[in-house]
Design a protein around this motif. Structure first.
Motif, mmCIF file in Angstrom:
data_model
loop_
_atom_site.group_PDB
_atom_site.id
_atom_site.type_symbol
_atom_site.label_atom_id
_atom_site.label_comp_id
_atom_site.label_asym_id
_atom_site.label_seq_id
_atom_site.Cartn_x
_atom_site.Cartn_y
_atom_site.Cartn_z
ATOM 1 N N SER B 105 12.635 -21.900 -27.227
ATOM 2 C CA SER B 105 12.557 -20.438 -27.189
ATOM 3 C C SER B 105 11.640 -19.919 -28.291
ATOM 4 O O SER B 105 11.415 -18.716 -28.399
ATOM 5 N N LEU B 132 13.473 -17.236 -21.483
ATOM 6 C CA LEU B 132 14.009 -18.384 -20.756
ATOM 7 C C LEU B 132 14.206 -19.629 -21.606
ATOM 8 O O LEU B 132 14.933 -20.528 -21.228
ATOM 9 N N GLY B 133 13.536 -19.680 -22.747
ATOM 10 C CA GLY B 133 13.604 -20.893 -23.557
ATOM 11 C C GLY B 133 12.569 -21.923 -23.126
ATOM 12 O O GLY B 133 12.580 -23.061 -23.577
ATOM 13 N N PHE B 263 16.538 -28.272 -27.418
ATOM 14 C CA PHE B 263 17.748 -28.503 -26.629
ATOM 15 C C PHE B 263 18.129 -27.284 -25.803
ATOM 16 O O PHE B 263 18.406 -27.393 -24.601
ATOM 17 N N GLY B 264 18.126 -26.105 -26.433
ATOM 18 C CA GLY B 264 18.486 -24.870 -25.721
ATOM 19 C C GLY B 264 17.527 -24.617 -24.558
ATOM 20 O O GLY B 264 17.954 -24.336 -23.434
ATOM 21 N N CYS B 267 18.076 -27.090 -21.695
ATOM 22 C CA CYS B 267 19.251 -26.750 -20.884
ATOM 23 C C CYS B 267 18.951 -25.609 -19.928
ATOM 24 O O CYS B 267 19.401 -25.611 -18.776
ATOM 25 N N SER B 268 18.183 -24.648 -20.398
ATOM 26 C CA SER B 268 17.820 -23.519 -19.551
ATOM 27 C C SER B 268 16.934 -23.998 -18.398
ATOM 28 O O SER B 268 17.122 -23.598 -17.246
ATOM 29 N N LYS B 271 18.942 -25.785 -15.792
ATOM 30 C CA LYS B 271 19.680 -24.844 -14.943
ATOM 31 C C LYS B 271 18.787 -24.317 -13.827
ATOM 32 O O LYS B 271 19.211 -24.190 -12.682
ATOM 33 N N PHE B 272 17.535 -23.994 -14.141
ATOM 34 C CA PHE B 272 16.603 -23.504 -13.135
ATOM 35 C C PHE B 272 16.385 -24.560 -12.048
ATOM 36 O O PHE B 272 16.407 -24.261 -10.857
#
Lengths: 284, 288
Positions: B105, B132-133, B263-264, B267-268, B271-272
């Motif tokens: 991000s 979105l990161g 990492f964040g 993960c985002s 998810k997409f």
């Protein structure tokens, strides 16, 4: 209704210079004044949404304060207050720590001024480097039989090593005001470890954050609480709670990657302390 | 014999006499060592990583193999210059679709110059990096109907907002990326490329598990490259979807802290991808 100032506030606003601060009653309720410039409104909107959101699983709901609506309170000149569960009412001698989660406390919807203010604070603290910062904590000294809290200014300047030290002190029993003696981390496994300990709870929250796209918990804190009265018998009643929702926004189909990253980093710090106290290592 | 790589979707390109990477015909990719310490930093990372015993073998596969620094005839005609010799991650593919996604991000990191910080944060806020990161840096997708590649301009890609990024990720696994905007991407290859036991999603989840605890490196401004084969060969594993991490000019020591920024964002991104796999599975049921 008999209201008084809460005893164990470790971070956030306190009643000062005529400005209202939070209050507690004797029925387990916490009264939080509605903050100005839409923040109070946002917090109420969050609690309203969250309390009626059927898609939030029950085992996650326990990590949030129960919401009891808003109320005008006479002793604060009829000011509107958010009525919440008093998270400490069932504790007689709680140690409490407030950790602000996320590698940034600003968010795209905020004003430019606010963003700049946050950027400065985030860079000066461990927020940018570690994904979280300790806002404050108060811990019970079992020798001195009194509570100790570090100087707020000192806390603002700590770096990664300072965070580790604070997390150790938080679960120690020895004389904390004496900086020459090392924290004994005596309660690390009772508080951080175990099937109901802090680490387990944080991991449960993490799983939810890997998928939930309802809310972005900007600038929220995780509160860690445990009971000192019973801890010598190994019963810490350690609890994780999320607090402070004045900057929460809709997730809009995107996970809260900022909170999740910080949470995962915090989990590692806690796990390291737990493992090193299990190993009974004397090395920092 | 060295030539300009065909499948570069992001980063510096060696064309019109500019300095850029080159490939040979033996599966190697030569990246000129950039000036101002970045090249040095990238070489330092590869040296460290390739000899780091704490990196598990299954994770090593997500990184290009390193073959040291070599003097190579530069693409801009300035003679032999030091280049990083790396595995060419697309060399085994006949007709690859490729996408470069910058993860995190924020692309800046502590202690950078004010100038660099300002440049990074401006770009991060203008793109999907903050929201979105991650952000799409570039992509090329083979269109099976037109028999050609969809290769959106860099400026278009950098202007993507959340919906744009989602559409690009859908088009990446579609057979009709060149169709008009009014035509829905068919996500024809979503389950083969993103899904399955060896697909992109499974690989990303493996990487994620490592990032949950690794404190060795902070992969600032790194990209995830996704590649898959379009050429039909009749083989069950013909798509050979692969994830690789690339671009290590800004990697720093982890110093005992996990790379929470990467990492964040990872993960985002996961998810997409997961959402696209799930909706394409539902797609088939609803007869879209």
């Amino acid at each position: 209704m008999h209201l008084k100032a809460p005893e164990h506030q470790v971070a956030g606003h306190i009643a000062k210079d005529g400005k209202p601060g939070p209050l507690v009653d004797d029925k387990g309720r916490f009264f939080k004044p509605l903050q100005g410039d839409s923040r109070g409104e946002i917090e109420v909107k969050f609690y309203e949404s969250f309390s009626s959101n059927t898609e939030v699983p029950a085992h996650i709901r326990r990590y949030f304060p129960v919401y009891h609506g808003t109320q005008a309170v006479e002793s604060s000149d009829g000011a509107a207050m958010i009525v919440l569960e008093n998270l400490l009412s069932k504790y007689s001698k709680p140690s409490v720590m407030d950790v602000k989660m996320g590698s940034r406390t600003w968010y795209p919807e905020a004003s430019e001024e606010y963003i700049q203010k946050c950027l400065r604070k985030d860079a000066r603290s461990t927020t940018v480097s570690s994904g979280f910062r300790i806002s404050g904590f108060e811990v019970y000294d079992h020798k001195e039989l009194s509570f100790w809290k570090p100087d707020r200014k000192l806390l603002n300047g700590i770096k990664v090593d300072g965070v580790r030290l604070a997390l150790r002190k938080f679960v120690s029993s020895n004389t904390l005001s004496d900086t020459s003696s090392k924290p004994d981390s005596a309660f690390a496994s009772s508080v951080y470890g175990g099937s109901n300990g802090i680490l387990t709870q944080l991991l449960e929250l993490k799983t939810w954050f890997e998928n939930q796209t309802f809310y972005h918990f900007n600038s929220c804190s995780i509160l860690i609480i445990y009971e000192n009265e019973s801890i010598q018998d190994g019963d810490a009643r350690a609890q994780v709670k999320l607090v402070d929702f004045a900057h929460v926004h809709d997730g809009n189909g995107v996970i809260d990657h900022n909170f999740l990253g910080g949470l995962c980093s915090f989990i590692n710090f806690v796990r390291d302390i737990l493992q090193s106290s299990d190993d009974q290592s004397t090395q920092d | 014999m060295l030539k300009v790589p065909e499948h570069q979707v992001a980063g510096h390109i060696a064309k019109d006499g500019k300095l850029g990477p080159l490939v040979d015909d033996r599966g190697r990719f030569y990246k000129p060592l950039q000036g101002d310490a970045r090249g040095e930093n990238e070489a330092k990372f590869y040296e460290s990583f390739s000899s780091n015993k704490n990196v598990p073998d299954h994770i090593r596969g997500y990184f290009p193999a390193y073959h040291g620094v070599q003097l190579v005839e530069a693409s801009n005609g300035s003679g032999k210059l030091p280049h990083l010799a790396l595995e060419d991650v697309v060399s085994g593919y006949a007709k690859p679709s490729v996408m470069d996604v910058k993860i995190g991000s924020r692309t800046w990191y502590p202690d950078v110059s004010e100038e660099y910080f300002d440049k990074c944060i401006k770009k991060d806020r203008e793109t999907t990096t903050v929201s979105l990161g991650f952000r799409v840096s570039g992509l090329k997708v083979f269109d099976h109907l037109e028999s050609g590649f969809w290769r959106p301009d860099k400026r278009v890609v950098l202007a993507y907002k959340v919906d744009g990024a989602r559409t690009a990720l859908r088009k990446f696994v579609s057979s009709n990326p060149l169709a008009e905007n009014s035509v829905v991407p068919d996500c024809a290859f979503a389950s083969e490329v993103y899904g399955g036991t060896n697909g992109i999603l499974a690989q990303l989840l493996e990487l994620k598990a490592w990032f949950e605890t690794q404190t060795l490196y902070h992969f600032n401004s790194c990209s995830i490259l996704m590649v898959y084969e379009n050429e039909s060969g009749g083989d069950e594993r013909r798509r050979r979807a692969r994830v690789k991490l690339v671009d290590f000019a800004h990697v720093l020591d982890g110093n005992g802290v996990i790379d929470h920024n990467f990492f964040g964002g990872l993960c985002s991104f996961i998810k997409f991808i997961k959402d696209i796999v799930e909706s394409s599975e539902n797609c088939c049921e609803n007869g879209h």
